[in-house]
Design an enzyme around this catalytic site. Structure first.
Site, short mmCIF file in Angstrom:
data_model
loop_
_atom_site.label_atom_id
_atom_site.label_comp_id
_atom_site.label_asym_id
_atom_site.label_seq_id
_atom_site.Cartn_x
_atom_site.Cartn_y
_atom_site.Cartn_z
N CYS A 7 0.84 -1.21 0.00
CA CYS A 7 0.00 0.00 0.00
C CYS A 7 0.87 1.25 0.00
O CYS A 7 0.56 2.24 -0.68
CB CYS A 7 -0.92 0.01 1.22
SG CYS A 7 -2.39 -1.03 1.05
N ASP A 30 10.60 -6.45 -8.52
CA ASP A 30 10.83 -7.07 -7.22
C ASP A 30 12.20 -6.65 -6.70
O ASP A 30 13.18 -6.61 -7.46
CB ASP A 30 10.75 -8.60 -7.34
CG ASP A 30 10.61 -9.27 -5.98
OD1 ASP A 30 9.54 -9.84 -5.69
OD2 ASP A 30 11.59 -9.23 -5.19
N GLY A 92 4.34 -19.75 1.32
CA GLY A 92 5.45 -18.85 1.63
C GLY A 92 5.11 -17.39 1.38
O GLY A 92 6.02 -16.57 1.19
N HIS A 99 -0.52 -9.96 -4.72
CA HIS A 99 0.43 -9.58 -5.76
C HIS A 99 0.65 -10.75 -6.69
O HIS A 99 0.64 -11.91 -6.27
CB HIS A 99 1.76 -9.09 -5.17
CG HIS A 99 2.37 -10.01 -4.16
ND1 HIS A 99 1.93 -10.08 -2.87
CD2 HIS A 99 3.38 -10.90 -4.27
CE1 HIS A 99 2.65 -10.98 -2.22
NE2 HIS A 99 3.54 -11.51 -3.05
P1 5GP Z 1 5.55 -13.33 -1.56
O1 5GP Z 1 6.54 -14.30 -0.95
O2 5GP Z 1 4.72 -12.63 -0.52
O3 5GP Z 1 4.73 -13.96 -2.65
O4 5GP Z 1 6.45 -12.27 -2.32
C1 5GP Z 1 6.79 -11.03 -1.80
C2 5GP Z 1 7.80 -10.42 -2.75
O5 5GP Z 1 7.89 -9.04 -2.47
C3 5GP Z 1 9.21 -11.00 -2.61
O6 5GP Z 1 9.64 -11.52 -3.87
C4 5GP Z 1 10.05 -9.82 -2.16
O7 5GP Z 1 11.35 -9.81 -2.73
C5 5GP Z 1 9.22 -8.62 -2.62
N1 5GP Z 1 9.35 -7.43 -1.79
C6 5GP Z 1 9.25 -7.37 -0.43
N2 5GP Z 1 9.40 -6.11 0.00
C7 5GP Z 1 9.60 -5.34 -1.11
C8 5GP Z 1 9.81 -3.93 -1.31
O8 5GP Z 1 9.86 -3.14 -0.38
N3 5GP Z 1 9.96 -3.52 -2.60
C9 5GP Z 1 9.93 -4.38 -3.65
N4 5GP Z 1 10.09 -3.85 -4.88
N5 5GP Z 1 9.71 -5.70 -3.50
C10 5GP Z 1 9.57 -6.18 -2.25
ZN ZN Z 2 -1.80 -3.25 1.13
#
Ligand code: 5GP
Ligand code: ZN
Length: 113
Positions: A7, A30, A92, A99
């Site tokens: 957000c 990412d 995970g 997203h």
């Molecule tokens: P999930 O494991 O929740 O499916 O993926 C979360 C993704 O968000 C991960 O690949 C992680 O590298 C990415 N991510 C987490 N925090 C940030 C951030 O502050 N900026 C960006 N650009 N990516 C993020």
């Molecule tokens: Zn949010």
């Protein structure tokens, strides 16, 4: 959501490398890329899981899906790409704002996000 990092990115309070934005969705790189192209597509509206979608948010996700092919191609995925949506602990999921991972730019291994 005040404590949600995506957000904060959607509202510009935290910077991100944006590749596409419109009134209802944002696509950015990412921060820890797991492939040559690793983008995250988010709805600007906050919700955690596909199971929490209502009529409005499911329509937004549908329009996101329709836009992703062009965004992926323009971002370097000329030979295909993979979409991943982690849902909950066993998958995970780390960030609890829905997203869609967009992965490509190279031949992808099976387990990457
Ligand atoms: P999930 O494991 O929740 O499916 O993926 C979360 C993704 O968000 C991960 O690949 C992680 O590298 C990415 N991510 C987490 N925090 C940030 C951030 O502050 N900026 C960006 N650009 N990516 C993020
Ligand atoms: Zn949010």
């Amino acid at each position: 959501m005040d404590n949600c990092i995506f957000c904060k990115i959607a509202s510009g309070r935290i910077p991100a490398a944006k590749v596409y934005e419109d009134e209802e969705m944002l696509v950015f790189k990412d921060i820890e890329p797991k492939a040559k192209v690793h983008l995250l597509a988010i709805p600007k509206v906050h919700f955690k899981l596909l199971s929490q979608m209502d009529e409005n948010s499911s329509a937004i996700v549908g329009r996101m899906m329709a836009k992703i092919p062009d965004i992926a191609k323009e971002s370097g995925c000329q030979n295909g790409y993979r979409l991943v949506i982690n849902q909950g602990g066993d998958a995970g999921q780390e960030v609890f704002h829905l997203h869609i991972h967009i992965l490509g730019g190279e031949k992808l291994p099976l387990n990457i996000v």
